[in-house]
Design a protein around this motif. Structure first.
Motif, mmCIF file in Angstrom:
data_model
loop_
_atom_site.group_PDB
_atom_site.id
_atom_site.type_symbol
_atom_site.label_atom_id
_atom_site.label_comp_id
_atom_site.label_asym_id
_atom_site.label_seq_id
_atom_site.Cartn_x
_atom_site.Cartn_y
_atom_site.Cartn_z
ATOM 1 N N UNK A 13 0.833 -1.203 0.000
ATOM 2 C CA UNK A 13 0.000 0.000 0.000
ATOM 3 C C UNK A 13 0.869 1.255 0.000
ATOM 4 N N UNK A 14 1.903 1.278 0.821
ATOM 5 C CA UNK A 14 2.805 2.430 0.857
ATOM 6 C C UNK A 14 3.538 2.607 -0.467
ATOM 7 N N UNK A 15 3.920 1.515 -1.089
ATOM 8 C CA UNK A 15 4.590 1.584 -2.381
ATOM 9 C C UNK A 15 3.652 2.147 -3.452
ATOM 10 N N UNK A 20 1.866 6.792 -6.787
ATOM 11 C CA UNK A 20 0.832 7.752 -7.165
ATOM 12 C C UNK A 20 1.300 9.187 -6.934
ATOM 13 N N UNK A 21 1.961 9.431 -5.824
ATOM 14 C CA UNK A 21 2.472 10.777 -5.547
ATOM 15 C C UNK A 21 3.527 11.198 -6.569
ATOM 16 N N UNK A 22 4.389 10.283 -6.939
ATOM 17 C CA UNK A 22 5.409 10.602 -7.946
ATOM 18 C C UNK A 22 4.748 10.902 -9.288
ATOM 19 N N UNK A 23 3.760 10.108 -9.656
ATOM 20 C CA UNK A 23 3.043 10.338 -10.915
ATOM 21 C C UNK A 23 2.369 11.708 -10.914
ATOM 22 N N UNK A 24 1.671 12.052 -9.834
ATOM 23 C CA UNK A 24 1.014 13.358 -9.757
ATOM 24 C C UNK A 24 2.036 14.495 -9.805
#
Length: 112
Positions: A13-15, A20-24
């Motif tokens: 889940x953390x990965x 997702x944060x990197x993509x955004x």
């Protein structure tokens, strides 16, 4: 055994959240740097109706044909420029507005 499963689930889940944060972050950075190209004006205004619900004199008037020639055949841009000038200078004739648009276009091209 069960705690190992929970730890693996939490790690995945953390990965996924980090991905997702990197993509955004990358998407927002690309948008701010302007790498997304805007559509040319002839496509943005293609389906737009004339500002006034009447036939635009751009294609039928002699000055309108000259304006279209100055814009390399781009009728949508010619109509958009005419509509904007017609709205900006109310009460003026179609010929006056076309002359004004042609004058402004030629003036702007001289200054470049």
């Amino acid at each position: 055994m069960f705690s190992i499963f929970i730890n693996a689930l939490a790690a995945s889940f953390l990965l996924a959240a980090a991905g997702l944060l990197i993509y955004l972050f990358l998407v927002i950075r690309e948008q701010r740097t302007g790498k997304f190209k805007r559509m040319p004006s002839r496509y943005r205004y293609q389906k737009r109706k004339s500002f006034f619900k009447r036939k635009s004199p751009v294609s039928s008037h002699r000055l309108g044909r000259r304006l279209i020639c100055l814009l390399n055949g781009d009728v949508c841009t010619a109509e958009r420029l005419f509509d904007h000038a017609y709205w900006r200078y109310p009460g003026q004739s179609d010929s006056w507005v076309l002359e004004k648009v042609i004058y402004d276009l030629e003036r702007d091209r001289r200054s470049v």
